[in-house]
Write a protein that holds these residues in place. Structure first.
Motif, PDB file in Angstrom:
ATOM      1  N   LEU A 106     -32.597  42.823 -15.842  1.00  0.00           N
ATOM      2  CA  LEU A 106     -33.102  43.319 -14.568  1.00  0.00           C
ATOM      3  C   LEU A 106     -34.545  43.799 -14.695  1.00  0.00           C
ATOM      4  O   LEU A 106     -35.356  43.607 -13.787  1.00  0.00           O
ATOM      5  CB  LEU A 106     -32.202  44.447 -14.064  1.00  0.00           C
ATOM      6  CG  LEU A 106     -30.772  44.010 -13.720  1.00  0.00           C
ATOM      7  CD1 LEU A 106     -29.871  45.218 -13.549  1.00  0.00           C
ATOM      8  CD2 LEU A 106     -30.751  43.154 -12.471  1.00  0.00           C
ATOM      9  N   LEU A 107     -34.867  44.408 -15.818  1.00  0.00           N
ATOM     10  CA  LEU A 107     -36.242  44.860 -16.024  1.00  0.00           C
ATOM     11  C   LEU A 107     -37.211  43.686 -16.121  1.00  0.00           C
ATOM     12  O   LEU A 107     -38.400  43.834 -15.832  1.00  0.00           O
ATOM     13  CB  LEU A 107     -36.332  45.713 -17.295  1.00  0.00           C
ATOM     14  CG  LEU A 107     -35.676  47.096 -17.217  1.00  0.00           C
ATOM     15  CD1 LEU A 107     -35.686  47.763 -18.580  1.00  0.00           C
ATOM     16  CD2 LEU A 107     -36.377  47.974 -16.193  1.00  0.00           C
ATOM     17  N   ASP A 111     -32.693  40.090  -9.919  1.00  0.00           N
ATOM     18  CA  ASP A 111     -32.173  40.956  -8.864  1.00  0.00           C
ATOM     19  C   ASP A 111     -30.739  41.396  -9.131  1.00  0.00           C
ATOM     20  O   ASP A 111     -30.296  42.405  -8.584  1.00  0.00           O
ATOM     21  CB  ASP A 111     -32.230  40.222  -7.524  1.00  0.00           C
ATOM     22  CG  ASP A 111     -33.649  39.874  -7.123  1.00  0.00           C
ATOM     23  OD1 ASP A 111     -34.380  40.782  -6.720  1.00  0.00           O
ATOM     24  OD2 ASP A 111     -34.024  38.692  -7.227  1.00  0.00           O
ATOM     25  N   ASP A 112     -30.016  40.648  -9.954  1.00  0.00           N
ATOM     26  CA  ASP A 112     -28.626  40.991 -10.225  1.00  0.00           C
ATOM     27  C   ASP A 112     -28.225  40.314 -11.529  1.00  0.00           C
ATOM     28  O   ASP A 112     -28.944  39.449 -12.054  1.00  0.00           O
ATOM     29  CB  ASP A 112     -27.722  40.536  -9.073  1.00  0.00           C
ATOM     30  CG  ASP A 112     -26.442  41.360  -8.963  1.00  0.00           C
ATOM     31  OD1 ASP A 112     -26.133  42.106  -9.917  1.00  0.00           O
ATOM     32  OD2 ASP A 112     -25.752  41.253  -7.935  1.00  0.00           O
ATOM     33  N   TYR A 113     -27.065  40.703 -12.050  1.00  0.00           N
ATOM     34  CA  TYR A 113     -26.590  40.195 -13.340  1.00  0.00           C
ATOM     35  C   TYR A 113     -25.071  40.077 -13.239  1.00  0.00           C
ATOM     36  O   TYR A 113     -24.388  41.071 -12.991  1.00  0.00           O
ATOM     37  CB  TYR A 113     -26.989  41.177 -14.439  1.00  0.00           C
ATOM     38  CG  TYR A 113     -26.983  40.623 -15.848  1.00  0.00           C
ATOM     39  CD1 TYR A 113     -28.172  40.450 -16.552  1.00  0.00           C
ATOM     40  CD2 TYR A 113     -25.794  40.318 -16.503  1.00  0.00           C
ATOM     41  CE1 TYR A 113     -28.187  39.980 -17.853  1.00  0.00           C
ATOM     42  CE2 TYR A 113     -25.796  39.840 -17.801  1.00  0.00           C
ATOM     43  CZ  TYR A 113     -26.996  39.676 -18.476  1.00  0.00           C
ATOM     44  OH  TYR A 113     -27.010  39.198 -19.772  1.00  0.00           O
ATOM     45  N   ILE A 114     -24.553  38.870 -13.392  1.00  0.00           N
ATOM     46  CA  ILE A 114     -23.119  38.624 -13.267  1.00  0.00           C
ATOM     47  C   ILE A 114     -22.567  38.160 -14.612  1.00  0.00           C
ATOM     48  O   ILE A 114     -23.115  37.251 -15.241  1.00  0.00           O
ATOM     49  CB  ILE A 114     -22.831  37.572 -12.182  1.00  0.00           C
ATOM     50  CG1 ILE A 114     -23.238  38.108 -10.804  1.00  0.00           C
ATOM     51  CG2 ILE A 114     -21.358  37.174 -12.190  1.00  0.00           C
ATOM     52  CD1 ILE A 114     -23.027  37.126  -9.684  1.00  0.00           C
ATOM     53  N   VAL A 115     -21.494  38.801 -15.025  1.00  0.00           N
ATOM     54  CA  VAL A 115     -20.843  38.458 -16.292  1.00  0.00           C
ATOM     55  C   VAL A 115     -19.830  37.345 -16.048  1.00  0.00           C
ATOM     56  O   VAL A 115     -19.081  37.361 -15.074  1.00  0.00           O
ATOM     57  CB  VAL A 115     -20.155  39.691 -16.891  1.00  0.00           C
ATOM     58  CG1 VAL A 115     -19.312  39.308 -18.106  1.00  0.00           C
ATOM     59  CG2 VAL A 115     -21.190  40.745 -17.270  1.00  0.00           C
ATOM     60  N   VAL A 191     -35.217  47.467  -2.484  1.00  0.00           N
ATOM     61  CA  VAL A 191     -34.626  46.510  -3.415  1.00  0.00           C
ATOM     62  C   VAL A 191     -33.439  45.851  -2.734  1.00  0.00           C
ATOM     63  O   VAL A 191     -33.011  46.261  -1.649  1.00  0.00           O
ATOM     64  CB  VAL A 191     -34.190  47.194  -4.729  1.00  0.00           C
ATOM     65  CG1 VAL A 191     -35.395  47.735  -5.480  1.00  0.00           C
ATOM     66  CG2 VAL A 191     -33.193  48.327  -4.461  1.00  0.00           C
ATOM     67  N   ARG A 192     -32.890  44.820  -3.388  1.00  0.00           N
ATOM     68  CA  ARG A 192     -31.881  43.983  -2.762  1.00  0.00           C
ATOM     69  C   ARG A 192     -30.461  44.233  -3.241  1.00  0.00           C
ATOM     70  O   ARG A 192     -29.514  43.765  -2.633  1.00  0.00           O
ATOM     71  CB  ARG A 192     -32.225  42.505  -3.000  1.00  0.00           C
ATOM     72  CG  ARG A 192     -33.565  42.078  -2.425  1.00  0.00           C
ATOM     73  CD  ARG A 192     -33.967  40.753  -2.988  1.00  0.00           C
ATOM     74  NE  ARG A 192     -35.243  40.290  -2.458  1.00  0.00           N
ATOM     75  CZ  ARG A 192     -36.000  39.367  -3.028  1.00  0.00           C
ATOM     76  NH1 ARG A 192     -35.607  38.799  -4.154  1.00  0.00           N
ATOM     77  NH2 ARG A 192     -37.141  39.013  -2.493  1.00  0.00           N
ATOM     78  N   SER A 193     -30.311  44.923  -4.366  1.00  0.00           N
ATOM     79  CA  SER A 193     -28.974  45.098  -4.918  1.00  0.00           C
ATOM     80  C   SER A 193     -28.879  46.420  -5.654  1.00  0.00           C
ATOM     81  O   SER A 193     -29.888  47.044  -6.000  1.00  0.00           O
ATOM     82  CB  SER A 193     -28.636  43.951  -5.882  1.00  0.00           C
ATOM     83  OG  SER A 193     -29.435  44.039  -7.044  1.00  0.00           O
TER      84      SER A 193
END
Length: 210
Positions: A106-107, A111-115, A191-193
């Motif tokens: 994210l840094l 915008d998002d992180y899905i496992v 931000v978006r999420s």
């Protein structure tokens, strides 16, 4: 596995670029999104992804972290240079699943992180949410320093990995009230999420070092 229901609004002009080296994951993600009404294009390598995005700007990018020619992080940086903050990017990973992996991605600008593996309905919901927020006009003048004490507390608990229900239990408030606080946080930080809000807070030093 049950696929998500079709979208309630027409976004027929949207197309989503799926960048993933695992063909099974790539095909599954494409099938879930196509069933939900989205047009998709797939790429197996970072070079192919950048070529596709350069030829026609995608509405959103689902980006694997591990690719055969370069890392997804490198692709993310390149996409941000091509279209700064304009294309929502979601990282996908079945290997880098720790909190510091997610924060690191994210840094870097996602915008998002899905496992992986993921629940199809959750994937579609996150995609729709990012697209909906990307449609909002950007206000002039940042509001990121105007969080209330309660909003700051909710943001801290989000950063600690608590779910909406867990935050409600910790603060002795309803889950609906937590959702309202989160929505205000996203609007104020522009931000978006939720994940992007946490990354923003780390980046701006609101939560200290991750």
């Amino acid at each position: 596995m049950r696929l998500a229901n079709p979208p309630s609004v027409d976004r027929s002009g949207d197309w989503i670029l799926i960048v993933e080296d695992d063909p099974a994951v790539r095909e599954h993600v494409a099938a879930v999104l196509q069933h939900a009404g989205f047009e998709t294009e797939t790429a197996e390598t970072g070079d192919a992804a950048l070529d596709a995005a350069g030829a026609k700007r995608p509405t959103l990018v689902l980006l694997g972290v591990r690719l055969p020619d370069m890392s997804g992080y490198t692709v993310c940086r390149a996409l941000r240079e091509q279209n700064p903050d304009s294309v929502p990017i979601i990282f996908l990973s079945g290997e880098r699943t720790e909190w510091f992996d997610r924060v690191g991605g994210l840094l870097l600008g996602a915008d998002d992180y899905i496992v992986v593996p993921f629940v199809p309905d959750e994937l579609v919901t996150r995609v729709r949410t990012l697209l909906r927020r990307a449609d909002r006009p950007v206000r002039e003048g940042p509001m990121r320093w105007s969080l209330t004490a309660r909003e700051s507390e909710v943001l801290r608990l989000l950063a600690d990995g608590l779910s909406q229900a867990d935050i409600a239990g910790r603060l002795f408030i309803s889950s609906k009230t937590v959702a309202t606080h989160i929505e205000h946080i996203l609007e104020k930080l522009e931000v978006r999420s939720r994940a992007q809000a946490v990354a923003f807070a780390y980046r701006e030093g609101l939560l200290g070092a991750p």
